[in-house]
Scaffold this motif. Structure first.
Motif, PDB file in Angstrom:
ATOM      1  N   UNK A 122       0.817  -1.216   0.000  1.00 48.67           N
ATOM      2  CA  UNK A 122       0.000   0.000   0.000  1.00 48.67           C
ATOM      3  C   UNK A 122       0.847   1.261   0.000  1.00 48.67           C
ATOM      4  N   UNK A 123       1.995   1.200   0.643  1.00 46.16           N
ATOM      5  CA  UNK A 123       2.754   2.428   0.907  1.00 46.16           C
ATOM      6  C   UNK A 123       4.135   2.360   0.265  1.00 46.16           C
ATOM      7  N   UNK A 124       4.203   2.784  -1.001  1.00 47.62           N
ATOM      8  CA  UNK A 124       5.496   2.858  -1.688  1.00 47.62           C
ATOM      9  C   UNK A 124       6.029   1.509  -2.110  1.00 47.62           C
ATOM     10  N   UNK A 125       5.182   0.665  -2.658  1.00 43.57           N
ATOM     11  CA  UNK A 125       5.619  -0.662  -3.104  1.00 43.57           C
ATOM     12  C   UNK A 125       6.651  -0.559  -4.221  1.00 43.57           C
ATOM     13  N   UNK A 126       7.599  -1.490  -4.214  1.00 53.93           N
ATOM     14  CA  UNK A 126       8.642  -1.533  -5.251  1.00 53.93           C
ATOM     15  C   UNK A 126       8.904  -2.985  -5.630  1.00 53.93           C
ATOM     16  N   UNK A 127       9.478  -3.241  -6.814  1.00 51.19           N
ATOM     17  CA  UNK A 127       9.929  -4.603  -7.123  1.00 51.19           C
ATOM     18  C   UNK A 127      10.960  -5.053  -6.086  1.00 51.19           C
ATOM     19  N   UNK A 128      10.839  -6.274  -5.628  1.00 53.82           N
ATOM     20  CA  UNK A 128      11.822  -6.777  -4.670  1.00 53.82           C
ATOM     21  C   UNK A 128      11.870  -8.299  -4.726  1.00 53.82           C
ATOM     22  N   UNK A 129      12.999  -8.838  -4.334  1.00 59.27           N
ATOM     23  CA  UNK A 129      13.234 -10.285  -4.432  1.00 59.27           C
ATOM     24  C   UNK A 129      14.019 -10.752  -3.221  1.00 59.27           C
ATOM     25  N   UNK A 130      13.965 -12.059  -2.986  1.00 56.43           N
ATOM     26  CA  UNK A 130      14.724 -12.632  -1.892  1.00 56.43           C
ATOM     27  C   UNK A 130      14.836 -14.131  -2.029  1.00 56.43           C
ATOM     28  N   UNK A 131      15.619 -14.714  -1.146  1.00 57.51           N
ATOM     29  CA  UNK A 131      15.820 -16.164  -1.178  1.00 57.51           C
ATOM     30  C   UNK A 131      16.257 -16.656   0.187  1.00 57.51           C
ATOM     31  N   UNK A 132      16.210 -17.954   0.360  1.00 59.59           N
ATOM     32  CA  UNK A 132      16.674 -18.565   1.597  1.00 59.59           C
ATOM     33  C   UNK A 132      17.599 -19.730   1.297  1.00 59.59           C
TER      34      UNK A 132
END
Length: 430
Positions: free
Chosen positions: A389-399
């Motif tokens: 809702x508040x300033x969403x951006x593309x982002x990624x992650x892993x474990x």
């Protein structure tokens, strides 16, 4: 001069005193060979009857396995030793005598060794595995610190599941319900929106009733999350990270790898970039190999991952899995919405998946739809929806699963050897 075994190379030709335990010994007439360990390493102490006081040689012949000692002697180089040095012993002082130590040089069954895990850790093999585990952890911090990631510690007690499903350890949190964390990912996404690039390193828990050699109930995860990073860039970070830790182990733990009999050439080959195949291509590989017990839309099991990995001499990324078998937060491929922008990294030599990761959904409307599909409409997940809702951006992650990675790098057959005190389906002791 008091020192440790790991530092004796600084004292060649000099007399030193080392606090140590007797790992093993053998005698040959007028010479006693003491295998000494102090936690930093192993060294042979040579006691020659004609060169020491009579009572010192008598002690050398009489001391028992795992007796603790102060040993004084002269450091000398020894090309026959894997370590490269030995100690010409001049004096022995017994600190505490060990009587009837249960783990002897003979063969013991796995259950016996696991019941005595608190002592089994002292063995040369277990020592080597723990040192390599430590190097993987050390180099992990180095890699992420050097690449602008901030360490963040997500909670272990949570009110929700990160992955969904029933494999959760439930506990009471005063008057509320709580769970032991399956993953810190959701919290790391929030942290990434504040700090850009973050990572965590901590214990996670899966109430999965599995007895395979690749599963633990309690295990440790390295979980990076990065804002403004999309799928392909995330894969590049993953392969650079894995390459870095493997090369760090090769550089700093060669003695331990040799102790384990590890084929170094297979590790020397682990350098980015890694091959990438899609889920579709993985299915085709299995069909060509005559493995027909899986259809499109089903998840891979251990035998499938091993068969796919056999086609490569490096870890291989399998990307673009069907959305229906992956977690609710994974971003669909805009060109093909039935698959998601994700990847599992499969280690070579039969060690299976060591990393799972994806680009996360950043669109509010789509995430709301996923909430409805997965029945996540309760208040527990509202804070996670706020991130869109508040300033969403593309982002990624892993474990990355630490124990599976340690097993692969060390060549251990079972993950129970890769953590100091493993928690298994049938084991909560010691």
């Amino acid at each position: 001069m008091k020192t440790t075994i790991s530092k004796v190379s600084n004292f060649v030709g000099q007399e030193v005193t080392i606090g140590a335990w007797l790992a093993n010994k053998r005698s040959s007439g007028k010479i006693a060979f003491l295998q000494l360990r102090d936690g930093t390493g192993f060294i042979q102490g040579v006691v020659v009857k004609e060169e020491v006081e009579e009572d010192v040689f008598a002690k050398a012949r009489a001391i028992t396995q795992e007796t603790s000692l102060w040993v004084t002697g002269t450091v000398r180089e020894d090309d026959r030793s894997p370590f490269g040095y030995e100690l010409a012993v001049k004096n022995i002082e017994v600190i505490h005598e060990s009587v009837d130590y249960p783990i002897t040089p003979k063969e013991h069954g796995v259950e016996f060794l696991m019941d005595h895990r608190h002592l089994w850790l002292r063995s040369k093999r277990q020592h080597a595995i723990m040192k390599i585990r430590n190097e993987i952890i050390r180099s992990t911090y180095q890699f992420f610190n050097d690449n602008g990631f901030v360490k963040v510690d997500p909670p272990i007690l949570t009110g929700t599941s990160a992955e969904g499903g029933s494999e959760l350890f439930h506990t009471k949190y005063f008057d509320d319900d709580a769970y032991l964390s399956q993953s810190g990912q959701l919290y790391l996404e929030a942290a990434a929106m504040a700090l850009g690039r973050v990572f965590s390193f901590g214990p996670t828990f899966r109430a999965e009733k599995s007895k395979t050699k690749r599963h633990l109930i309690e295990f440790w995860m390295i979980e990076p999350e990065a804002a403004f990073v999309e799928h392909d860039e995330s894969l590049e970070i993953q392969e650079q990270y894995v390459s870095f830790i493997v090369q760090s182990v090769l550089k700093n733990c060669k003695l331990e790898l040799n102790t384990l009999g590890r084929d170094l050439s297979k590790l020397e080959n682990i350098k980015a970039p890694f091959p990438r195949i899609t889920y579709d291509e993985a299915i085709e590989i299995l069909k060509k190999k005559g493995i027909n017990d899986i259809e499109w839309g089903e998840d891979f099991g251990a035998p499938h991952e091993v068969a796919i990995a056999e086609e490569f001499d490096k870890p291989v990324f399998i990307t673009h899995y069907p959305a229906k078998i992956k977690a609710f937060y994974m971003k669909p491929d805009p060109k093909r919405p039935e698959v998601v922008l994700c990847a599992d990294l499969i280690a070579p030599e039969g060690y299976g998946e060591i990393i799972g990761g994806s680009q996360r959904i950043d669109d509010l409307e789509l995430m709301q739809k996923r909430y409805e599909e997965h029945h996540l409409t309760g208040g527990s997940y509202e804070w996670y929806l706020d991130l869109r809702k508040y300033g969403s951006v593309p982002h990624s992650g892993f474990g990355l699963g630490l124990e599976r990675t340690v097993a692969w790098i060390t060549g251990a057959e079972h993950v129970r050897e890769t953590i100091p005190f493993p928690r298994l389906l049938n084991r909560l002791y010691p």
